[in-house]
Design a protein around this motif. Structure first.
Motif, short mmCIF file in Angstrom:
data_model
loop_
_atom_site.label_atom_id
_atom_site.label_comp_id
_atom_site.label_asym_id
_atom_site.label_seq_id
_atom_site.Cartn_x
_atom_site.Cartn_y
_atom_site.Cartn_z
N ALA A 172 6.23 -4.60 4.18
CA ALA A 172 6.11 -3.22 4.65
C ALA A 172 4.66 -2.75 4.61
CB ALA A 172 6.98 -2.30 3.80
N LEU A 173 3.93 -3.13 3.57
CA LEU A 173 2.52 -2.74 3.47
C LEU A 173 1.72 -3.33 4.64
CD1 LEU A 173 0.25 -1.33 1.87
CD2 LEU A 173 -0.10 -3.50 0.67
N ALA A 174 1.98 -4.61 4.94
CA ALA A 174 1.29 -5.25 6.07
C ALA A 174 1.56 -4.49 7.37
CB ALA A 174 1.74 -6.70 6.19
N SER A 175 2.80 -4.00 7.52
CA SER A 175 3.14 -3.24 8.74
C SER A 175 2.45 -1.88 8.77
CB SER A 175 4.66 -3.03 8.82
OG SER A 175 5.33 -4.26 8.85
N CYS A 176 2.18 -1.30 7.60
CA CYS A 176 1.57 0.04 7.53
C CYS A 176 0.07 0.01 7.87
CB CYS A 176 1.75 0.64 6.14
SG CYS A 176 3.44 1.16 5.76
N ILE A 177 -0.60 -1.11 7.58
CA ILE A 177 -2.08 -1.15 7.70
C ILE A 177 -2.57 -0.79 9.10
CG2 ILE A 177 -4.11 -2.66 7.55
CD1 ILE A 177 -2.60 -4.07 5.16
N PRO A 178 -2.00 -1.38 10.20
CA PRO A 178 -2.50 -0.99 11.53
C PRO A 178 -2.10 0.42 11.93
CG PRO A 178 -0.69 -2.56 11.74
CD PRO A 178 -1.03 -2.48 10.28
N LEU A 179 -1.10 1.02 11.25
CA LEU A 179 -0.62 2.35 11.62
C LEU A 179 -1.39 3.46 10.91
CD1 LEU A 179 3.23 1.59 11.39
CD2 LEU A 179 1.83 1.65 13.47
N LEU A 180 -2.06 3.14 9.80
CA LEU A 180 -2.75 4.15 9.00
C LEU A 180 -4.21 3.74 8.83
CD1 LEU A 180 0.05 4.51 6.27
CD2 LEU A 180 -0.38 6.10 8.16
N PRO A 181 -5.10 4.24 9.68
CA PRO A 181 -6.50 3.78 9.70
C PRO A 181 -7.22 3.92 8.37
CG PRO A 181 -5.99 5.14 11.62
CD PRO A 181 -4.82 5.24 10.71
N TRP A 182 -6.81 4.87 7.54
CA TRP A 182 -7.49 5.10 6.27
C TRP A 182 -7.06 4.13 5.16
CZ3 TRP A 182 -3.80 6.06 2.65
CH2 TRP A 182 -2.56 6.55 3.13
N LEU A 183 -6.02 3.34 5.43
CA LEU A 183 -5.42 2.52 4.38
C LEU A 183 -6.32 1.37 3.91
CD1 LEU A 183 -3.05 2.07 2.56
CD2 LEU A 183 -1.78 1.03 4.45
N PRO A 184 -7.05 0.67 4.81
CA PRO A 184 -7.94 -0.40 4.30
C PRO A 184 -8.96 0.11 3.27
CG PRO A 184 -7.65 -0.63 6.66
CD PRO A 184 -7.00 0.66 6.29
N HIS A 185 -9.46 1.33 3.47
CA HIS A 185 -10.42 1.89 2.52
C HIS A 185 -9.76 2.07 1.14
CE1 HIS A 185 -13.91 3.99 1.04
NE2 HIS A 185 -13.16 5.02 0.70
N THR A 186 -8.50 2.51 1.15
CA THR A 186 -7.76 2.66 -0.12
C THR A 186 -7.60 1.31 -0.80
OG1 THR A 186 -6.56 4.56 0.77
CG2 THR A 186 -5.58 3.48 -1.14
N ALA A 187 -7.33 0.26 0.01
CA ALA A 187 -7.20 -1.09 -0.56
C ALA A 187 -8.51 -1.55 -1.17
CB ALA A 187 -6.74 -2.07 0.52
N LEU A 188 -9.63 -1.26 -0.50
CA LEU A 188 -10.94 -1.63 -1.03
C LEU A 188 -11.25 -0.88 -2.32
CD1 LEU A 188 -13.00 -1.77 2.29
CD2 LEU A 188 -12.69 -3.68 0.68
N GLN A 189 -10.88 0.41 -2.35
CA GLN A 189 -11.10 1.20 -3.57
C GLN A 189 -10.34 0.60 -4.76
OE1 GLN A 189 -10.09 5.25 -2.19
NE2 GLN A 189 -12.16 5.84 -2.80
N ALA A 190 -9.15 0.07 -4.44
CA ALA A 190 -8.34 -0.56 -5.50
C ALA A 190 -8.82 -1.98 -5.80
CB ALA A 190 -6.87 -0.59 -5.07
N ARG A 191 -9.84 -2.44 -5.04
CA ARG A 191 -10.42 -3.77 -5.20
C ARG A 191 -9.38 -4.88 -5.02
NH1 ARG A 191 -15.36 -4.24 -6.57
NH2 ARG A 191 -15.06 -6.35 -7.42
N TRP A 192 -8.42 -4.63 -4.12
CA TRP A 192 -7.39 -5.65 -3.92
C TRP A 192 -7.88 -6.83 -3.08
CZ3 TRP A 192 -2.05 -5.39 -1.03
CH2 TRP A 192 -1.22 -6.39 -1.53
N PRO A 193 -8.56 -6.60 -1.94
CA PRO A 193 -9.05 -7.77 -1.19
C PRO A 193 -9.91 -8.66 -2.08
CG PRO A 193 -9.30 -5.77 0.12
CD PRO A 193 -8.91 -5.33 -1.25
#
Length: 711
Positions: free
Chosen positions: A625-646
């Motif tokens: 579900a998270l993978a499906s949300c990423i292209p739909l919510l442009p601000w989401l990659p920045h949140t992932a980076l803030q969480a240092r997940w990548p």
């Protein structure tokens, strides 16, 4: 003395009493006052004192004079040593017939004295003192403060001893114990478990040995002495009691009985099941036959009562039918038990057929229920036991259950909205009494069945048309508020938490099978708001991991559908939710020493390990579900980076040996990484700086390799 002996004529008696009271009030001479007191207590004992006169006696002497008598150690010349004490107790027993006086602190502080009398040897001529004490204690028990005072001041122990000694009035000691246990069971067992166990030991021995009607009378008394906690199976003494009760019940239920004999035996059996499950029934052929007999008898009783219901007959049978429901619930559990089963497979199949017929009768009865009967605790018991059947048996009675669904939703809604006292009857609680189930919480018992039914087209359509999603959204919010008001320390799974998890399961089914409903029904927007706020509070609390998995996965799957809603347009609550979801997903795996080599292997994190069986599937759904949300919510990659997940995921995959990562996990990680790489240049750069092209090749992540090469 200044007054004659008590006259025989009623008018003269009252005149004499009045003169005695005047003397009691005014006399300075102890001998004169004592003589007056003797006449007053004689009248009291003869039952010749009405409420008005009783009050006059109290107004004349108050509590001071009886207290003096109780404390006095010097009897009048020629009188037995206990004379003054006996007079004082008679007066107090007289005062206690007034409920207001029975709850007075001056009576309550005499409880230790009452206990002393019960524990003292009853000499000839002292029986009236014991009778007076029992009268006082019975009156105190009936007051608001009484039960608590009796428990804390040691009366339970005194009554147990009085009953076990078998002296004068021991039957009244047992009656008082039954009364105390009925209103303060937990406190009594907490404080005086050894003494109560001793009483249960005597009662169970008498029950096993009795060969007359007293055996059936004991069936009525014994349930009061079977505690829900502590479990009787935890002590050798308790286990011996259970063994005697089992043998006595085998003796009774294996015989031909009248209804008046069978009903108390079924109720006793149900109370044992409530307290101990099936643990009191021994393994082996005899135990399995007895268990099958219990469920058979229960099903027959239910069918006889409910298939052709006569309102008057049903009214008189509600308690025993509710006891039968306890036995049927046990039957369901034992038919499903795979580890150390008490029943053989042939028995299980037979019992399931028999129970199906009994549940058909329950459904038929519920179809006849009128609106004015909905507050009846018996209806609650019927709905609860049907919920237990629906939770486990999804293929049988499907047509009948579908037809009953509108009633079940309406019933659950009415109780939920009105805060009905429907489950206040002790029998309505059936098996489980833990947790924070509200009196109106019929939904708690229907949710597991609803979870199964929402996976199928016809029942799901009925539930939707009856407004179940809106009701469940309100219920989720109420249960969430209950959970957040509970202590935050780790504790056994409560009914509140279980209800929240199962409600998430129902909504997950609706999200997967009816996405259009999620888009158009405002209920789901309201639910999304609740989920956005609740997950950030849940994730830090590791004792709520399974609930966090449910909330995270449901929220992520709904976000795919509601991505265009205002709540998900980079709002603070949305960012906090996704931050918490990423934290939950990212902490599930760690690198640890590989058992068969020098390298590191990927493994489920220690904090997640014990709950992984309940949440592993949800984790994978959440990743999808998270993978499906990423292209739909442009601000989401920045949140992932803030969480240092990548960064963290890249480091984890570059450290562990690829052979230790299962294909299903590789697929889940790749799906998220590909979407992040496609959506964000910064995410790509982070991955490339961590040698993503190299480890992507090692893991066979062709899609990620291609994405990074294209960019």
């Amino acid at each position: 003395p200044r007054f004659p002996a008590m006259a025989s004529d009623s008018g003269d008696r009252h005149a004499t009493l009045k003169r005695c009271l005047d003397v009691l009030r005014d006399a300075k001479d102890d001998s004169e006052q004592f003589a007056a007191l003797l006449l007053v207590t004689k009248a009291v004992k003869a039952g010749e004192v009405d409420a008005k006169t009783r009050r006059q006696i109290f107004d004349a002497i108050g509590f001071t004079f009886p207290t003096r008598l109780l404390l006095s150690r010097q009897p009048p010349a020629g009188c037995p040593p206990h004379t003054f004490r006996a007079l004082g107790l008679t007066l107090l027993a007289c005062f206690c017939t007034d409920p207001q006086l029975a709850g007075h602190s001056q009576i309550l502080n005499k409880i230790p004295t009452f206990n002393d009398v019960l524990l003292s040897p009853c000499e000839p001529g002292c029986t009236s003192m014991v009778d007076d004490v029992y009268q006082c204690l019975s009156a105190v028990l009936a007051t608001a403060r009484g039960p608590r005072e009796l428990v804390t001041k040691g009366t339970v122990s005194a009554l147990c001893q009085a009953y076990l000694n078998g002296g004068h009035g021991s039957d009244r000691a047992l009656t008082l114990l039954v009364g105390l246990l009925a209103v303060a069971e937990a406190q009594c067992w907490q404080r005086d478990a050894p003494q109560l166990l001793a009483v249960l030991g005597k009662l169970s021995s008498d029950f096993l040995e009795a060969e007359d009607m007293s055996k059936f009378e004991l069936c009525e008394v014994l349930p009061h002495f079977i505690p829900l906690s502590p479990s009787l199976t935890e002590s050798s003494q308790g286990s011996e009691c259970l063994c005697r009760l089992y043998k006595g019940l085998v003796d009774i239920l294996g015989s031909k009985l009248s209804q008046s004999q069978r009903d108390p035996a079924l109720k006793l059996t149900a109370s044992l099941v409530q307290a101990c499950g099936a643990e009191w029934i021994p393994a082996g052929s005899a135990g399995s036959k007895f268990l099958a007999l219990l469920v058979n008898l229960a099903c027959v009783e239910v069918r006889l009562t409910l298939e052709e219901p006569d309102p008057l007959e049903v009214e008189g049978k509600k308690e025993v039918v509710t006891a039968c429901y306890v036995l049927m619930e046990m039957g369901i559990q034992e038919c499903l038990r795979e580890e150390n089963p008490l029943l053989e497979n042939v028995q299980k199949m037979q019992l399931m057929r028999i129970m199906e017929e009994a549940f058909g009768a329950v459904i038929f009865y519920l179809t006849q229920v009128k609106q004015e009967e909905l507050q009846d605790p018996f209806i609650f018991a019927c709905v609860r036991v049907l919920g237990a059947w629906m939770a486990e048996e999804t293929s049988s009675l499907k047509q009948e259950i579908c037809e009953l669904l509108p009633f079940l939703v309406d019933y659950a809604r009415k109780l939920f909205k009105e805060g009905s006292p429907a489950a206040s009857l002790p029998q309505a609680e059936l098996v489980s009494t833990e947790g924070s189930a509200l009196p109106q919480d019929a939904l708690r018992f229907l949710l597991p069945g609803f979870c199964h039914l929402t996976a199928e087209d016809r029942p799901r359509d009925i539930l939707i048309s009856e407004g179940a999603p809106a009701l469940l959204c309100e219920y989720f919010l109420q249960q969430w508020e209950l959970l957040t008001s509970e202590p935050t320390a780790p504790a056994p799974l409560t009914s509140t938490e279980m209800s929240l998890q199962t409600t998430c399961g129902v909504f997950l089914n609706l999200v997967v099978t009816a996405p259009e409903l999620v888009r158009r029904d405002k209920t789901f927007s309201s639910l999304m708001d609740v989920l956005l706020k609740s997950l950030p509070l849940l994730v830090p609390q590791k004792h709520h991991l399974v609930l966090a998995a449910n909330v995270a996965t449901l929220g992520l799957m709904m976000a795919r559908i509601l991505a265009g809603s205002a709540a998900l347009q980079g709002t603070q609550s949305a960012k906090e939710f996704f931050g918490a979801a990423i934290l939950f997903l990212s902490q599930a795996h760690t690198a640890q020493a590989a058992p068969s080599s020098d390298g590191l292997a990927l493994a489920v994190s220690p904090t997640y390990e014990s709950a992984w069986g309940d949440m592993g599937e949800l984790w994978f759904l959440g990743m999808q579900a998270l993978a499906s949300c990423i292209p739909l919510l442009p601000w989401l990659p920045h949140t992932a980076l803030q969480a240092r997940w990548p960064q963290g995921l890249s480091q984890l995959l570059s450290r562990v040996t690829p052979a230790s990562v299962e294909l299903e996990l590789v697929t889940a990680f790749q799906a998220v990484l590909v979407e992040l790489a496609r959506a964000s240049k910064q995410c790509r750069e982070v991955m490339l700086s961590h040698h993503a092209t190299e480890w992507a090749n090692l893991y066979g992540m062709a899609a990620l390799e291609q994405c990074l090469a294209e960019q």
